[in-house]
Design a protein around this motif. Structure first.
Motif, short mmCIF file in Angstrom:
data_model
loop_
_atom_site.label_atom_id
_atom_site.label_comp_id
_atom_site.label_asym_id
_atom_site.label_seq_id
_atom_site.Cartn_x
_atom_site.Cartn_y
_atom_site.Cartn_z
N ILE A 121 12.62 -9.98 -23.68
CA ILE A 121 12.51 -10.21 -22.30
C ILE A 121 13.70 -10.88 -21.93
CG2 ILE A 121 11.22 -11.99 -20.70
CD1 ILE A 121 8.85 -11.39 -22.54
N ALA A 122 14.21 -11.78 -22.61
CA ALA A 122 15.53 -12.61 -22.20
C ALA A 122 16.83 -11.30 -21.82
CB ALA A 122 15.94 -13.81 -23.15
N LEU A 123 16.75 -10.47 -22.86
CA LEU A 123 17.66 -9.53 -22.94
C LEU A 123 17.62 -8.62 -21.78
CD1 LEU A 123 18.41 -8.70 -26.84
CD2 LEU A 123 20.25 -9.59 -25.11
N ALA A 124 16.32 -8.05 -21.73
CA ALA A 124 15.98 -7.25 -20.50
C ALA A 124 16.41 -7.83 -19.24
CB ALA A 124 14.70 -6.80 -20.66
N ARG A 125 16.19 -9.09 -18.98
CA ARG A 125 16.59 -9.79 -17.88
C ARG A 125 18.09 -9.80 -17.69
NH1 ARG A 125 12.36 -14.78 -18.15
NH2 ARG A 125 10.44 -13.54 -17.44
N GLU A 126 18.77 -10.13 -18.83
CA GLU A 126 20.37 -10.24 -18.63
C GLU A 126 20.72 -8.66 -18.26
OE1 GLU A 126 23.21 -10.62 -22.17
OE2 GLU A 126 22.04 -12.60 -21.64
N ARG A 127 20.27 -7.77 -19.07
CA ARG A 127 20.97 -6.64 -18.82
C ARG A 127 20.19 -5.57 -17.50
NH1 ARG A 127 20.30 -3.86 -24.89
NH2 ARG A 127 21.45 -5.46 -26.03
N ARG A 128 19.17 -6.32 -16.99
CA ARG A 128 18.62 -5.73 -15.76
C ARG A 128 17.96 -4.36 -16.48
NH1 ARG A 128 21.37 -9.42 -13.25
NH2 ARG A 128 21.68 -9.68 -11.22
N GLU A 129 17.45 -4.21 -17.25
CA GLU A 129 16.79 -3.08 -18.01
C GLU A 129 15.40 -3.45 -18.27
OE1 GLU A 129 18.82 -1.76 -21.45
OE2 GLU A 129 20.85 -1.73 -20.49
N PRO A 130 14.58 -2.40 -18.41
CA PRO A 130 13.06 -2.54 -18.76
C PRO A 130 13.23 -2.97 -20.67
CG PRO A 130 13.44 -0.42 -17.98
CD PRO A 130 14.83 -1.08 -17.83
N PRO A 131 12.16 -3.84 -20.60
CA PRO A 131 11.86 -4.25 -21.76
C PRO A 131 11.97 -3.25 -23.03
CG PRO A 131 10.70 -5.87 -20.55
CD PRO A 131 11.20 -4.74 -19.63
N ARG A 132 11.08 -2.24 -22.37
CA ARG A 132 10.81 -1.23 -23.62
C ARG A 132 12.22 -0.40 -24.19
NH1 ARG A 132 7.95 3.87 -21.26
NH2 ARG A 132 8.46 2.45 -19.60
N ASP A 133 13.23 -0.28 -23.06
CA ASP A 133 14.37 0.41 -23.23
C ASP A 133 15.21 -0.71 -24.11
OD1 ASP A 133 13.81 2.43 -21.69
OD2 ASP A 133 14.96 1.96 -20.01
N VAL A 134 15.41 -1.88 -24.04
CA VAL A 134 16.05 -3.03 -24.68
C VAL A 134 15.45 -3.05 -26.00
CG1 VAL A 134 16.50 -5.35 -24.85
CG2 VAL A 134 16.53 -4.32 -22.73
N ARG B 214 14.00 -0.62 -27.75
CA ARG B 214 14.30 0.82 -28.45
C ARG B 214 15.79 0.59 -28.68
NH1 ARG B 214 10.69 4.61 -28.80
NH2 ARG B 214 12.21 6.31 -28.85
N SER B 215 16.59 0.01 -27.94
CA SER B 215 18.02 0.12 -28.30
C SER B 215 18.13 -0.80 -29.39
CB SER B 215 18.71 -0.56 -26.87
OG SER B 215 20.24 -0.51 -27.11
N LEU B 216 17.75 -1.96 -29.43
CA LEU B 216 17.98 -2.85 -30.49
C LEU B 216 17.57 -2.12 -31.78
CD1 LEU B 216 16.55 -6.36 -28.93
CD2 LEU B 216 19.06 -5.59 -29.41
N LEU B 217 16.64 -1.46 -31.76
CA LEU B 217 16.01 -0.79 -33.10
C LEU B 217 17.03 0.65 -33.31
CD1 LEU B 217 12.36 -1.40 -32.74
CD2 LEU B 217 13.82 -2.49 -34.51
N GLY B 218 17.97 1.00 -32.37
CA GLY B 218 18.59 2.19 -32.77
C GLY B 218 17.81 3.37 -32.46
N LEU B 219 16.80 3.17 -31.54
CA LEU B 219 15.94 4.25 -31.20
C LEU B 219 16.57 5.00 -29.95
CD1 LEU B 219 12.33 2.95 -32.11
CD2 LEU B 219 13.78 4.40 -33.33
N PRO B 220 16.26 6.26 -29.58
CA PRO B 220 16.80 6.98 -28.41
C PRO B 220 16.09 6.47 -27.30
CG PRO B 220 15.66 8.52 -29.57
CD PRO B 220 15.84 7.54 -30.60
N ALA B 221 16.62 6.51 -26.16
CA ALA B 221 15.95 5.94 -24.95
C ALA B 221 14.81 7.13 -24.52
CB ALA B 221 16.98 5.97 -23.76
N THR B 222 13.59 6.56 -23.90
CA THR B 222 12.51 7.64 -23.70
C THR B 222 12.62 8.16 -22.26
OG1 THR B 222 11.35 5.70 -22.80
CG2 THR B 222 11.01 6.43 -25.14
#
Length: 102
Positions: free
Chosen positions: A79-92, A94-102
């Motif tokens: 949640i903190a990273l999503a707010r900082e990056r202004r991205e949805p938590p799901r995207d953050v 997936r990115s942290l786990l090295g998964l492709p964006a949906t």
């Protein structure tokens, strides 16, 4: 990760039963440690690959409580990273786990 929690818990439990606690009683008494403090210590020790600190943190609370604390820490971090990056938590996440964006 849960395998490491379980292994650390087993080692910690074995050590408590063979050595006893400082007051002379064996492990198994009530625990007064904060599960969030234990989770923070456990995760930071895992990041630094410090097995002694991992074992110590895993021994502070029950495996279930530690699992809950680690999960809560992960949720708050995403949640903190999503707010900082202004991205949805799901995207953050997936990115942290090295998964492709949906």
């Amino acid at each position: 990760m849960f395998r490491r929690i379980r292994e650390a818990w087993d080692r910690s439990r074995t050590a408590r039963h063979t050595e006893g606690s400082k007051d002379g009683t064996a492990g198994g008494g009530p625990r007064s440690h904060n599960l969030f403090e234990a989770a923070a210590a456990y995760v930071s020790a895992c990041v630094e690959d410090d097995q002694d600190r991992i074992d110590e943190a895993a021994g502070r609370v029950s495996p279930e409580a530690l699992s809950f604390g680690v999960n809560e820490l992960a949720c708050r971090a995403v949640i903190a990273l999503a707010r900082e990056r202004r991205e949805p938590p799901r995207d953050v996440a997936r990115s942290l786990l090295g998964l492709p964006a949906t």
